[in-house]
Design a protein around this motif. Structure first.
Motif, PDB file in Angstrom:
ATOM      1  N   GLY A  75       7.343  -3.064 -11.587  1.00  0.00           N
ATOM      2  CA  GLY A  75       8.520  -2.215 -11.733  1.00  0.00           C
ATOM      3  C   GLY A  75       9.852  -2.891 -11.514  1.00  0.00           C
ATOM      4  O   GLY A  75      10.893  -2.231 -11.545  1.00  0.00           O
ATOM      5  N   ASP A  76       9.857  -4.226 -11.264  1.00  0.00           N
ATOM      6  CA  ASP A  76      11.122  -4.940 -11.043  1.00  0.00           C
ATOM      7  C   ASP A  76      11.978  -4.232  -9.999  1.00  0.00           C
ATOM      8  O   ASP A  76      13.162  -3.942 -10.222  1.00  0.00           O
ATOM      9  CB  ASP A  76      11.904  -5.091 -12.353  1.00  0.00           C
ATOM     10  CG  ASP A  76      11.187  -5.982 -13.350  1.00  0.00           C
ATOM     11  OD1 ASP A  76      10.593  -6.988 -12.918  1.00  0.00           O
ATOM     12  OD2 ASP A  76      11.205  -5.664 -14.552  1.00  0.00           O
ATOM     13  N   LEU A  77      11.388  -3.969  -8.850  1.00  0.00           N
ATOM     14  CA  LEU A  77      12.064  -3.218  -7.802  1.00  0.00           C
ATOM     15  C   LEU A  77      13.138  -4.061  -7.121  1.00  0.00           C
ATOM     16  O   LEU A  77      12.931  -5.237  -6.820  1.00  0.00           O
ATOM     17  CB  LEU A  77      11.060  -2.756  -6.752  1.00  0.00           C
ATOM     18  CG  LEU A  77       9.966  -1.810  -7.255  1.00  0.00           C
ATOM     19  CD1 LEU A  77       8.874  -1.655  -6.204  1.00  0.00           C
ATOM     20  CD2 LEU A  77      10.549  -0.457  -7.622  1.00  0.00           C
ATOM     21  N   ALA A  78      14.289  -3.450  -6.874  1.00  0.00           N
ATOM     22  CA  ALA A  78      15.337  -4.092  -6.098  1.00  0.00           C
ATOM     23  C   ALA A  78      15.019  -3.948  -4.610  1.00  0.00           C
ATOM     24  O   ALA A  78      14.176  -3.138  -4.208  1.00  0.00           O
ATOM     25  CB  ALA A  78      16.689  -3.459  -6.412  1.00  0.00           C
ATOM     26  N   LEU A  79      15.691  -4.744  -3.794  1.00  0.00           N
ATOM     27  CA  LEU A  79      15.533  -4.678  -2.341  1.00  0.00           C
ATOM     28  C   LEU A  79      16.857  -4.232  -1.739  1.00  0.00           C
ATOM     29  O   LEU A  79      17.879  -4.897  -1.906  1.00  0.00           O
ATOM     30  CB  LEU A  79      15.134  -6.039  -1.785  1.00  0.00           C
ATOM     31  CG  LEU A  79      14.990  -6.139  -0.262  1.00  0.00           C
ATOM     32  CD1 LEU A  79      13.818  -5.280   0.217  1.00  0.00           C
ATOM     33  CD2 LEU A  79      14.795  -7.598   0.171  1.00  0.00           C
TER      34      LEU A  79
ATOM     35  N   LEU B 252      10.642   4.552  -9.823  1.00  0.00           N
ATOM     36  CA  LEU B 252      11.225   4.016  -8.594  1.00  0.00           C
ATOM     37  C   LEU B 252      12.061   2.787  -8.918  1.00  0.00           C
ATOM     38  O   LEU B 252      11.670   1.953  -9.737  1.00  0.00           O
ATOM     39  CB  LEU B 252      10.131   3.640  -7.595  1.00  0.00           C
ATOM     40  CG  LEU B 252       9.228   4.755  -7.076  1.00  0.00           C
ATOM     41  CD1 LEU B 252       8.296   4.213  -6.010  1.00  0.00           C
ATOM     42  CD2 LEU B 252      10.041   5.925  -6.542  1.00  0.00           C
ATOM     43  N   ARG B 253      13.196   2.654  -8.237  1.00  0.00           N
ATOM     44  CA  ARG B 253      14.107   1.559  -8.545  1.00  0.00           C
ATOM     45  C   ARG B 253      14.224   0.508  -7.445  1.00  0.00           C
ATOM     46  O   ARG B 253      14.683  -0.598  -7.697  1.00  0.00           O
ATOM     47  CB  ARG B 253      15.499   2.112  -8.852  1.00  0.00           C
ATOM     48  CG  ARG B 253      15.534   3.147  -9.979  1.00  0.00           C
ATOM     49  CD  ARG B 253      14.896   2.613 -11.255  1.00  0.00           C
ATOM     50  NE  ARG B 253      15.611   1.471 -11.785  1.00  0.00           N
ATOM     51  CZ  ARG B 253      16.527   1.520 -12.755  1.00  0.00           C
ATOM     52  NH1 ARG B 253      16.842   2.675 -13.300  1.00  0.00           N
ATOM     53  NH2 ARG B 253      17.110   0.432 -13.183  1.00  0.00           N
TER      54      ARG B 253
ATOM     55  N   ALA C 118       0.830  -1.203   0.000  1.00  0.00           N
ATOM     56  CA  ALA C 118       0.000   0.000   0.000  1.00  0.00           C
ATOM     57  C   ALA C 118       0.865   1.255   0.000  1.00  0.00           C
ATOM     58  O   ALA C 118       0.614   2.213  -0.747  1.00  0.00           O
ATOM     59  CB  ALA C 118      -0.933  -0.004   1.206  1.00  0.00           C
ATOM     60  N   GLN C 119       1.902   1.264   0.827  1.00  0.00           N
ATOM     61  CA  GLN C 119       2.764   2.445   0.892  1.00  0.00           C
ATOM     62  C   GLN C 119       3.592   2.625  -0.373  1.00  0.00           C
ATOM     63  O   GLN C 119       3.671   3.731  -0.936  1.00  0.00           O
ATOM     64  CB  GLN C 119       3.687   2.346   2.107  1.00  0.00           C
ATOM     65  CG  GLN C 119       2.977   2.517   3.438  1.00  0.00           C
ATOM     66  CD  GLN C 119       3.943   2.570   4.606  1.00  0.00           C
ATOM     67  OE1 GLN C 119       5.086   2.982   4.481  1.00  0.00           O
ATOM     68  NE2 GLN C 119       3.476   2.130   5.773  1.00  0.00           N
ATOM     69  N   VAL C 120       4.227   1.551  -0.826  1.00  0.00           N
ATOM     70  CA  VAL C 120       5.048   1.671  -2.031  1.00  0.00           C
ATOM     71  C   VAL C 120       4.177   1.981  -3.244  1.00  0.00           C
ATOM     72  O   VAL C 120       4.548   2.781  -4.108  1.00  0.00           O
ATOM     73  CB  VAL C 120       5.877   0.395  -2.265  1.00  0.00           C
ATOM     74  CG1 VAL C 120       6.709   0.516  -3.551  1.00  0.00           C
ATOM     75  CG2 VAL C 120       6.790   0.116  -1.076  1.00  0.00           C
TER      76      VAL C 120
ATOM     77  N   ALA D 116       7.964 -11.930   4.284  1.00  0.00           N
ATOM     78  CA  ALA D 116       6.783 -11.123   3.961  1.00  0.00           C
ATOM     79  C   ALA D 116       7.190  -9.844   3.235  1.00  0.00           C
ATOM     80  O   ALA D 116       6.544  -9.434   2.261  1.00  0.00           O
ATOM     81  CB  ALA D 116       6.014 -10.784   5.234  1.00  0.00           C
ATOM     82  N   VAL D 117       8.268  -9.209   3.695  1.00  0.00           N
ATOM     83  CA  VAL D 117       8.758  -7.995   3.034  1.00  0.00           C
ATOM     84  C   VAL D 117       9.205  -8.319   1.610  1.00  0.00           C
ATOM     85  O   VAL D 117       8.850  -7.628   0.646  1.00  0.00           O
ATOM     86  CB  VAL D 117       9.911  -7.362   3.833  1.00  0.00           C
ATOM     87  CG1 VAL D 117      10.523  -6.193   3.060  1.00  0.00           C
ATOM     88  CG2 VAL D 117       9.433  -6.897   5.206  1.00  0.00           C
ATOM     89  N   ALA D 118       9.986  -9.386   1.474  1.00  0.00           N
ATOM     90  CA  ALA D 118      10.501  -9.758   0.159  1.00  0.00           C
ATOM     91  C   ALA D 118       9.378 -10.095  -0.816  1.00  0.00           C
ATOM     92  O   ALA D 118       9.407  -9.686  -1.974  1.00  0.00           O
ATOM     93  CB  ALA D 118      11.460 -10.938   0.296  1.00  0.00           C
ATOM     94  N   GLN D 119       8.385 -10.845  -0.358  1.00  0.00           N
ATOM     95  CA  GLN D 119       7.280 -11.221  -1.238  1.00  0.00           C
ATOM     96  C   GLN D 119       6.445 -10.007  -1.628  1.00  0.00           C
ATOM     97  O   GLN D 119       5.926  -9.930  -2.746  1.00  0.00           O
ATOM     98  CB  GLN D 119       6.409 -12.286  -0.565  1.00  0.00           C
ATOM     99  CG  GLN D 119       7.089 -13.641  -0.407  1.00  0.00           C
ATOM    100  CD  GLN D 119       7.472 -14.259  -1.744  1.00  0.00           C
ATOM    101  OE1 GLN D 119       6.824 -14.033  -2.778  1.00  0.00           O
ATOM    102  NE2 GLN D 119       8.527 -15.063  -1.751  1.00  0.00           N
ATOM    103  N   ALA D 120       6.309  -9.049  -0.714  1.00  0.00           N
ATOM    104  CA  ALA D 120       5.575  -7.830  -1.043  1.00  0.00           C
ATOM    105  C   ALA D 120       6.296  -7.057  -2.143  1.00  0.00           C
ATOM    106  O   ALA D 120       5.675  -6.576  -3.100  1.00  0.00           O
ATOM    107  CB  ALA D 120       5.420  -6.958   0.207  1.00  0.00           C
ATOM    108  N   VAL D 121       7.621  -6.947  -2.026  1.00  0.00           N
ATOM    109  CA  VAL D 121       8.396  -6.237  -3.043  1.00  0.00           C
ATOM    110  C   VAL D 121       8.302  -6.962  -4.378  1.00  0.00           C
ATOM    111  O   VAL D 121       8.146  -6.334  -5.430  1.00  0.00           O
ATOM    112  CB  VAL D 121       9.862  -6.085  -2.593  1.00  0.00           C
ATOM    113  CG1 VAL D 121      10.711  -5.479  -3.707  1.00  0.00           C
ATOM    114  CG2 VAL D 121       9.956  -5.226  -1.331  1.00  0.00           C
TER     115      VAL D 121
END
Length: 254
Positions: free
Chosen positions: A138-142, A106-107, A90-92, A128-133
């Motif tokens: 956008g193929d966002l990096a972590l 956004l990268r 939701a935030q991202v 959970a964080v990784a799966q959300a990303v």
């Protein structure tokens, strides 16, 4: 040539309240992690921060945290892993929408404060964080703290994981950050910070509070934008690294 990214957590004001000197910090760092309405940030701050990053040609990413502005996201809010995942998307997603208006891509995603610390040590939160990303477009990096569960779970999820170390935070022998509640957790001397990061870039080893060193990976170095003297610290750090022949460049393309 050896290279390193310098990142800072920015856009951490809301309404009439400001945190740090974002404009000056963006003149020094190569990557901006922008708050997206949880621990800080609102649509106007998000938009201004994204446009400022674009004007300087630095990389922008999302900096989600617990929805706790009063505690600046540094208090753990009891939530299940699934609830944390939904909070992150939701935030991202909100920042991605504002970024579309600002003409910015956004990268990456970097978790903030208590959320990042919890994900560092608990695999189920990290997953959970990784799966959300991974679920976000956008193929966002972590961007993940080096040596943590979040780093390993991000790789397990197939994300492009960028390992992060901290310029102005002390480390424990296990590679974790010294809790802010403990003496010596936050470093304030720009020359001391620059010397330890330069040694880290050269050796891959970080000094430990109380003596010794710990081996860490690190593609990006964070300077906290909300710390007193943060801009001067970032300037000294960049100058010392460049003087030693280290190239300062973003971990992701602009």
């Amino acid at each position: 040539m050896v290279s390193i990214d310098l990142n800072a957590d920015l856009g951490e004001g809301f309404g009439p309240w400001t945190m740090g000197d974002d404009a000056a910090m963006m003149d020094v760092v190569t990557t901006a992690n922008i708050a997206c309405g949880g621990h800080a940030g609102d649509p106007e701050v998000m938009f201004a921060s994204l446009r400022a990053a674009a004007a300087r040609g630095i990389v922008a990413g999302a900096h989600p945290g617990y929805a706790d502005p009063a505690g600046f996201g540094r208090r753990v809010i009891p939530m299940s892993p699934d609830e944390i995942g939904r909070m992150i998307v939701a935030q991202v997603g909100a920042l991605q929408g504002v970024a579309a208006l600002a003409g910015v891509r956004l990268r990456h995603v970097k978790a903030h404060g208590a959320l990042a610390n919890l994900a560092a040590g608990r695999a189920e939160i990290a997953a959970a964080v990784a799966q959300a990303v991974r679920a976000l477009p956008g193929d966002l990096a972590l961007l993940a703290i080096s040596g943590t569960a979040l780093e390993s779970e991000g790789r397990r999820a197939g994300l492009d994981v960028v390992s992060e170390v901290f310029a102005d935070r002390a480390y424990l022998a296990n590679g974790q950050l010294v809790p802010r509640s403990e003496a010596g957790a936050v470093l304030h001397d720009p020359e001391e910070v620059a010397a330890r990061i330069l040694r880290f870039v050269e050796t891959g080893r970080m000094p430990v509070l109380g003596g010794g060193e710990v081996a860490l990976a690190g593609q990006s170095v964070c300077v906290h934008g909300d710390s007193p003297g943060a801009v001067e610290m970032a300037r000294v750090l960049r100058a010392r690294l460049e003087a030693a022949g280290v190239e300062i460049r973003p971990f992701a393309g602009g």
